[in-house]
Write a protein that holds these residues in place. Structure first.
Motif, PDB file in Angstrom:
ATOM      1  N   GLY A  88       0.779  -1.234   0.000  1.00  0.00           N
ATOM      2  CA  GLY A  88       0.000   0.000   0.000  1.00  0.00           C
ATOM      3  C   GLY A  88       0.805   1.275   0.000  1.00  0.00           C
ATOM      4  N   TYR A  89       2.116   1.194  -0.221  1.00  0.00           N
ATOM      5  CA  TYR A  89       2.923   2.404  -0.255  1.00  0.00           C
ATOM      6  C   TYR A  89       2.853   3.108  -1.616  1.00  0.00           C
ATOM      7  CZ  TYR A  89       4.990   0.855   4.150  1.00  0.00           C
ATOM      8  OH  TYR A  89       5.172   0.475   5.449  1.00  0.00           O
ATOM      9  N   LEU A  90       2.467   2.389  -2.652  1.00  0.00           N
ATOM     10  CA  LEU A  90       2.292   2.960  -3.979  1.00  0.00           C
ATOM     11  C   LEU A  90       0.913   2.575  -4.506  1.00  0.00           C
ATOM     12  CD1 LEU A  90       5.713   2.121  -5.728  1.00  0.00           C
ATOM     13  CD2 LEU A  90       5.018   4.323  -4.757  1.00  0.00           C
ATOM     14  N   ASP A  91       0.202   3.556  -5.048  1.00  0.00           N
ATOM     15  CA  ASP A  91      -1.069   3.201  -5.675  1.00  0.00           C
ATOM     16  C   ASP A  91      -0.788   2.695  -7.091  1.00  0.00           C
ATOM     17  OD1 ASP A  91      -0.657   5.443  -7.346  1.00  0.00           O
ATOM     18  OD2 ASP A  91      -1.820   6.755  -6.028  1.00  0.00           O
ATOM     19  N   ASP A  92      -1.827   2.314  -7.786  1.00  0.00           N
ATOM     20  CA  ASP A  92      -1.658   1.704  -9.107  1.00  0.00           C
ATOM     21  C   ASP A  92      -0.948   2.645 -10.082  1.00  0.00           C
ATOM     22  OD1 ASP A  92      -2.908  -0.517  -8.133  1.00  0.00           O
ATOM     23  OD2 ASP A  92      -4.880  -0.052  -8.993  1.00  0.00           O
ATOM     24  N   ALA A  93      -1.324   3.910 -10.053  1.00  0.00           N
ATOM     25  CA  ALA A  93      -0.738   4.869 -10.984  1.00  0.00           C
ATOM     26  C   ALA A  93       0.743   5.089 -10.689  1.00  0.00           C
ATOM     27  CB  ALA A  93      -1.491   6.197 -10.929  1.00  0.00           C
ATOM     28  N   GLN A  94       1.083   5.243  -9.417  1.00  0.00           N
ATOM     29  CA  GLN A  94       2.484   5.448  -9.039  1.00  0.00           C
ATOM     30  C   GLN A  94       3.327   4.218  -9.382  1.00  0.00           C
ATOM     31  OE1 GLN A  94       1.663   6.290  -4.892  1.00  0.00           O
ATOM     32  NE2 GLN A  94       2.125   8.493  -5.172  1.00  0.00           N
ATOM     33  N   PHE A  95       2.761   3.049  -9.157  1.00  0.00           N
ATOM     34  CA  PHE A  95       3.464   1.807  -9.445  1.00  0.00           C
ATOM     35  C   PHE A  95       3.747   1.683 -10.944  1.00  0.00           C
ATOM     36  CE2 PHE A  95       3.012  -2.910 -10.229  1.00  0.00           C
ATOM     37  CZ  PHE A  95       4.299  -3.235  -9.786  1.00  0.00           C
ATOM     38  N   ALA A  96       2.764   1.973 -11.753  1.00  0.00           N
ATOM     39  CA  ALA A  96       2.925   1.875 -13.204  1.00  0.00           C
ATOM     40  C   ALA A  96       3.942   2.898 -13.711  1.00  0.00           C
ATOM     41  CB  ALA A  96       1.583   2.084 -13.888  1.00  0.00           C
ATOM     42  N   ASP A  97       3.903   4.114 -13.155  1.00  0.00           N
ATOM     43  CA  ASP A  97       4.834   5.147 -13.587  1.00  0.00           C
ATOM     44  C   ASP A  97       6.270   4.786 -13.221  1.00  0.00           C
ATOM     45  OD1 ASP A  97       5.286   8.032 -14.533  1.00  0.00           O
ATOM     46  OD2 ASP A  97       6.192   8.053 -12.527  1.00  0.00           O
ATOM     47  N   ALA A  98       6.473   4.230 -12.020  1.00  0.00           N
ATOM     48  CA  ALA A  98       7.821   3.844 -11.594  1.00  0.00           C
ATOM     49  C   ALA A  98       8.367   2.719 -12.455  1.00  0.00           C
ATOM     50  CB  ALA A  98       7.809   3.426 -10.124  1.00  0.00           C
ATOM     51  N   GLN A  99       7.522   1.793 -12.843  1.00  0.00           N
ATOM     52  CA  GLN A  99       7.976   0.709 -13.712  1.00  0.00           C
ATOM     53  C   GLN A  99       8.284   1.213 -15.124  1.00  0.00           C
ATOM     54  OE1 GLN A  99       4.922  -2.415 -13.290  1.00  0.00           O
ATOM     55  NE2 GLN A  99       6.507  -3.642 -12.268  1.00  0.00           N
ATOM     56  N   ALA A 100       7.512   2.199 -15.569  1.00  0.00           N
ATOM     57  CA  ALA A 100       7.714   2.721 -16.923  1.00  0.00           C
ATOM     58  C   ALA A 100       8.943   3.610 -17.020  1.00  0.00           C
ATOM     59  CB  ALA A 100       6.473   3.501 -17.357  1.00  0.00           C
ATOM     60  N   HIS A 101       9.392   4.163 -15.887  1.00  0.00           N
ATOM     61  CA  HIS A 101      10.551   5.064 -15.886  1.00  0.00           C
ATOM     62  C   HIS A 101      11.571   4.572 -14.851  1.00  0.00           C
ATOM     63  CE1 HIS A 101       7.108   7.495 -17.325  1.00  0.00           C
ATOM     64  NE2 HIS A 101       8.003   7.964 -18.191  1.00  0.00           N
ATOM     65  N   PRO A 102      12.306   3.513 -15.164  1.00  0.00           N
ATOM     66  CA  PRO A 102      13.278   2.971 -14.205  1.00  0.00           C
ATOM     67  C   PRO A 102      14.401   3.955 -13.923  1.00  0.00           C
ATOM     68  CG  PRO A 102      13.567   1.973 -16.362  1.00  0.00           C
ATOM     69  CD  PRO A 102      12.308   2.777 -16.438  1.00  0.00           C
ATOM     70  N   ALA A 103      15.019   3.801 -12.793  1.00  0.00           N
ATOM     71  CA  ALA A 103      16.116   4.682 -12.386  1.00  0.00           C
ATOM     72  C   ALA A 103      17.329   4.469 -13.281  1.00  0.00           C
ATOM     73  CB  ALA A 103      16.486   4.411 -10.928  1.00  0.00           C
ATOM     74  N   VAL A 104      18.030   5.548 -13.579  1.00  0.00           N
ATOM     75  CA  VAL A 104      19.261   5.495 -14.370  1.00  0.00           C
ATOM     76  C   VAL A 104      20.340   6.282 -13.633  1.00  0.00           C
ATOM     77  CG1 VAL A 104      18.102   5.211 -16.585  1.00  0.00           C
ATOM     78  CG2 VAL A 104      18.567   7.508 -15.727  1.00  0.00           C
ATOM     79  N   LEU A 105      21.580   6.006 -13.967  1.00  0.00           N
ATOM     80  CA  LEU A 105      22.704   6.663 -13.318  1.00  0.00           C
ATOM     81  C   LEU A 105      22.851   8.114 -13.771  1.00  0.00           C
ATOM     82  CD1 LEU A 105      25.292   3.771 -13.648  1.00  0.00           C
ATOM     83  CD2 LEU A 105      24.339   4.599 -11.503  1.00  0.00           C
ATOM     84  N   SER A 106      23.430   8.928 -12.918  1.00  0.00           N
ATOM     85  CA  SER A 106      23.785  10.280 -13.314  1.00  0.00           C
ATOM     86  C   SER A 106      24.915  10.214 -14.345  1.00  0.00           C
ATOM     87  CB  SER A 106      24.248  11.082 -12.101  1.00  0.00           C
ATOM     88  OG  SER A 106      25.459  10.553 -11.586  1.00  0.00           O
ATOM     89  N   LYS A 107      25.159  11.306 -15.036  1.00  0.00           N
ATOM     90  CA  LYS A 107      26.202  11.320 -16.067  1.00  0.00           C
ATOM     91  C   LYS A 107      27.570  10.997 -15.471  1.00  0.00           C
ATOM     92  CE  LYS A 107      23.998  14.577 -19.259  1.00  0.00           C
ATOM     93  NZ  LYS A 107      24.121  15.893 -19.953  1.00  0.00           N
ATOM     94  N   ALA A 108      27.850  11.552 -14.296  1.00  0.00           N
ATOM     95  CA  ALA A 108      29.151  11.309 -13.678  1.00  0.00           C
ATOM     96  C   ALA A 108      29.307   9.852 -13.287  1.00  0.00           C
ATOM     97  CB  ALA A 108      29.335  12.202 -12.453  1.00  0.00           C
ATOM     98  N   ALA A 109      28.247   9.263 -12.728  1.00  0.00           N
ATOM     99  CA  ALA A 109      28.319   7.862 -12.322  1.00  0.00           C
ATOM    100  C   ALA A 109      28.377   6.943 -13.521  1.00  0.00           C
ATOM    101  CB  ALA A 109      27.119   7.507 -11.443  1.00  0.00           C
ATOM    102  N   ALA A 110      27.638   7.283 -14.581  1.00  0.00           N
ATOM    103  CA  ALA A 110      27.619   6.444 -15.776  1.00  0.00           C
ATOM    104  C   ALA A 110      28.957   6.486 -16.505  1.00  0.00           C
ATOM    105  CB  ALA A 110      26.502   6.884 -16.711  1.00  0.00           C
ATOM    106  N   ALA A 111      29.632   7.631 -16.458  1.00  0.00           N
ATOM    107  CA  ALA A 111      30.898   7.762 -17.183  1.00  0.00           C
ATOM    108  C   ALA A 111      31.976   6.868 -16.591  1.00  0.00           C
ATOM    109  CB  ALA A 111      31.359   9.217 -17.155  1.00  0.00           C
ATOM    110  N   ARG A 112      32.002   6.782 -15.273  1.00  0.00           N
ATOM    111  CA  ARG A 112      33.011   5.988 -14.580  1.00  0.00           C
ATOM    112  C   ARG A 112      34.411   6.308 -15.094  1.00  0.00           C
ATOM    113  NH1 ARG A 112      30.451   0.070 -15.155  1.00  0.00           N
ATOM    114  NH2 ARG A 112      30.000   0.927 -17.201  1.00  0.00           N
TER     115      ARG A 112
END
Length: 775
Positions: free
Chosen positions: A307-331
């Motif tokens: 119950g921490y995420l409703d259906d809309a929030q859950f769907a949005d989080a799955q549709a937009h997964p987390a990605v690294l910042s430019k500095a972290a991605a560059a390594r």
């Protein structure tokens, strides 16, 4: 008859009145006894005995149980009270690091690397609600309802472990967040060097899972529940947990992976961070982003189910997964950062207990360009599965290191850095120091030296006879051509004339290395050096003859202090050779690229100078050179010192150098290599012309014309420089060697000093073979 009256009458009446009641009671007692005596007994003697024993045992157990329970409760209560009295304020438990952190900034002031355990404390009320919910949903869904321990969770974990064929305490532990904090705090035990050999051993013991430690966690957890609020406990947990990539706590991890505060993370980012708790290194997004995203999806499902995420929030989080910042991605800059940590003072870098910020010379644009160029050449030119390694160093002429590649894998840190740690023989890339010694003594680029058979007798050792790669000799050649074509016998003759001690002094003063070879093979690169030292030595030539000490640290500052604690420690040093000699040598090294062994390093219309180098049996291949802006060194070889297949300094290293320099000079103005202020004895151009006064050229120019299908001009001896008269230097056989000590173990070049620089399949090489010597 008169009825009796008086006292006797009363007594008699009383006795007669009580008699019926007594008789009735007596009769009832007799009936009960008769009933009991007449009722049949159940079971036989054996069953009655067993029943009696069971009853006796039950009475003993029951009597002991409540006493034992009371005793255990008293012990737990006492232990809980003891731990309660030892617990400090919650804020004192947020930072549990034994070491401080080092944050490195590039030339633009942007963070590009972290070392140590980075930490950023944040209170629970400033952490994004989605992050707190993700942690609770993942680690302890009944966190707000238990008193520190959760019997239901423990029973469930044991059941899952047993069903999976594991031990009851292997795998899922069923620990609450409070119990995990107890483990993070090591049950209140501080590191004691007399008990533990190292902090790693101390932490390993604190993290071990055993029945006894689980038992000890119970009163400690209950004490924390009594001492602190749920928010305090959660705050300790979220600030002390290790989350991979050197990040301690969720604030540090959010900054490390996403470039933002833990107060600003999205549900998708919160789920990824919470997913790190199970296995920080394995699920770190810098290690494998797709795996981290899959783990985050599991956490999002838990948050949705609870119950921490409703259906809309859950769907949005799955549709937009987390990605690294430019500095972290560059390594980018891992090898550079490791080098800075090694060169800085240990108490403020690798062993610091403070949080330190270091401003560096690192240029992320140059680093990425160099990595792209190296990868492109390997993809196009090197066979798949090759184990050959490469290293690249790029610096400014003053010694400021701008980029560094210590191996083909740039995604890791803490590994062997081939740019700074690999000491390898330098081959012909050492030869400029021989010519620098001669030029500094007054010899001219157009002076003539004999290229022919040579034998040097060394006391205590067999005679040594270097040869050119082609086994051919070219008679009298200019010093310029001898260097451009990397002729071995001519170089050794020049070394013996100038003196080995002078060559060693100049190489050492330029920062080449210590423990240089003492034998005549010195001039052919028998000594070992690192790519970093070689590149900085060439930087000394580029800047006009002044030695430089390579540096990456510009300013070191302790977090919270306004004034820097340490400033730049490298840079320009003492003069090694005159500006005139440096200018002449630069001109000669330009010919290496324009008309010599470094042809594949040409940069079009941009002036460049350099030198190739290949050691015996092709174990090491080098190309080091410079433009007006940058000095770059490239090394190729195998870690096990096995020979490279078909790789010479004038081949693949020169191509890598050309690709790297082309990338990093994109958009930069074309700069000359500079006109230096020469001595009053005469102004000599720093670029030596290949043509004579009469328009003729030397044999190298004739070969170039032939290769291009142009008429060959008449061959003639190169004319002297304007204002100078070319002279023939004496044969080394008539000169007493400058140093006649026996060859050292470092003199491991073959008798011919093999140094092949051009690929045999190059059409230009085929034409050059007729006149050129060793490359």
């Amino acid at each position: 008859m008169k009825k009796p009256t008086g006292k006797g009458r009363i007594v008699a009446d009383k006795r007669n009145f009580d008699q019926p009641a007594q008789n009735q009671q007596k009769q009832q007692t007799q009936r009960r006894r008769k009933t009991r005596s007449s009722a049949p007994r159940r079971g036989n003697f054996l069953t009655r005995g067993i029943a009696g024993i069971v009853v006796l045992i039950w009475r003993v157990v029951w009597g002991s149980f409540w006493r034992l329970g009371l005793t255990v409760a008293a012990i737990v209560g006492a232990a809980t009270f003891y731990f309660y009295t030892t617990l400090p304020e919650a804020s004192a438990l947020f930072d549990g690091r034994a070491r401080g952190s080092v944050t490195m900034l590039d030339t633009e002031g942007r963070v590009f690397a972290w070392r140590g355990e980075t930490f950023g404390m944040v209170s629970a009320d400033k952490i994004a609600p989605a992050l707190k919910n993700a942690v609770v949903a993942t680690e302890d869904k009944r966190f707000y309802r238990h008193i520190g321990v959760d019997p239901q969770g423990i029973a469930s974990a044991i059941k899952i472990n047993m069903a999976a064929g594991r031990g009851p305490l292997s795998g899922n532990g069923g620990s609450t967040i409070t119990q995990q904090v107890s483990k993070l705090l090591c049950l209140g035990e501080s590191f004691d060097p007399t008990r533990w050999k190292s902090e790693a051993e101390y932490e390993a013991e604190c993290r071990q899972t055993s029945i006894w430690r689980k038992v000890k966690e119970i009163p400690y957890s209950m004490a924390m529940e009594a001492k602190y609020s749920k928010q305090d406990i959660l705050n300790i947990y979220m600030n002390r947990s290790y989350l991979g990539a050197g990040a301690r706590g969720f604030e540090a991890a959010a900054q490390r992976y996403f470039g933002k505060s833990a107060a600003d993370v999205t549900p998708a980012e919160a789920a990824m961070l919470a997913g790190l708790l199970k296995a920080p290194s394995y699920f770190a997004p810098t290690s494998n982003l797709e795996r981290a995203q899959d783990r985050a999806n599991v956490i999002l499902g838990l948050m949705h189910d609870q119950g921490y995420l409703d259906d809309a929030q859950f769907a949005d989080a799955q549709a937009h997964p987390a990605v690294l910042s430019k500095a972290a991605a560059a390594r980018a800059g891992g090898y550079f950062a490791d080098w800075v940590m090694e060169t800085g003072p240990g108490f403020l870098t690798s062993e610091t207990t403070e949080d330190v910020t270091i401003k560096t010379t690192f240029d992320e644009r140059i680093q990425r360009a160099a990595e792209r160029a190296l990868q492109r050449v390997f993809d196009e030119k090197v066979a798949k599965g090759s184990t050959a390694q490469a290293a690249v160093v790029i610096m400014s002429p003053d010694g400021a290191v701008r980029a560094m590649i210590g191996g083909r894998d740039n995604t890791v840190s803490g590994t062997f850095n081939r740019a700074t740690q690999a000491n390898r023989q330098t081959g012909s890339s050492f030869k400029p120091f021989v010519y620098a010694a001669a030029l500094d003594q007054g010899y001219s680029p157009n002076d003539l030296i004999e290229d022919g058979p040579l034998t040097i007798r060394i006391p205590g050792s067999a005679p040594w006879s270097p040869q050119n790669y082609t086994r051919r000799y070219y008679g009298e050649v200019t010093l310029t051509r001898a260097l451009a074509n990397s002729l071995n016998t001519a170089t050794v003759r020049l070394q013996e004339i100038a003196g080995r001690d002078a060559v060693r002094r100049i190489a050492t003063d330029f920062g080449f290395a210590s423990n240089l070879a003492s034998g005549p093979a010195l001039g052919l690169g028998a000594s070992e050096s690192t790519l970093l030292n070689m590149t900085s030595a060439y930087a000394g030539i580029r800047n006009g003859g002044t030695a430089v000490r390579p540096y990456g640290l510009v300013e070191l500052q302790i977090k919270g202090d306004e004034q820097p604690l340490i400033g730049q420690s490298g840079g320009m040093g003492q003069r090694v050779i005159s500006q005139k000699a440096a200018g002449e040598l630069i001109g000669m090294m330009e010919q290496v690229i324009q008309h010599g062994t470094g042809g594949r390093a040409k940069l079009g219309g941009r002036p460049a100078a350099g030198k190739t180098g290949t050691t015996s049996s092709y174990r090491d291949a080098w190309f080091i050179g410079f433009t007006g802006q940058y000095v770059t060194g490239v090394w190729l070889g195998n870690d096990d010192n096995k020979p490279l297949k078909g790789v010479t300094g004038g081949g693949l290293p020169a191509e890598i150098w050309q690709a790297v320099m082309t990338e990093i000079h994109e958009g930069l103005p074309v700069e000359s290599l500079g006109d230096f202020v020469f001595d009053a004895s005469g102004a000599v151009p720093n670029v030596v012309s290949s043509g004579g006064a009469d328009g003729t050229s030397d044999p190298l120019a004739a070969a170039l014309s032939s290769a291009l299908g142009q008429p060959q001009p008449e061959t003639a001896t190169p004319a002297a420089q304007p204002g100078e008269q070319g002279r023939v230097l004496p044969d080394a056989s008539t000169v007493q060697p400058g140093a006649t000590a026996p060859t050292t173990p470092g003199d491991t070049l073959s008798s011919d000093g093999t140094d092949t620089e051009l690929s045999p399949d190059d059409p230009l090489t085929q034409a050059l073979r007729g006149i050129q010597g060793v490359y």
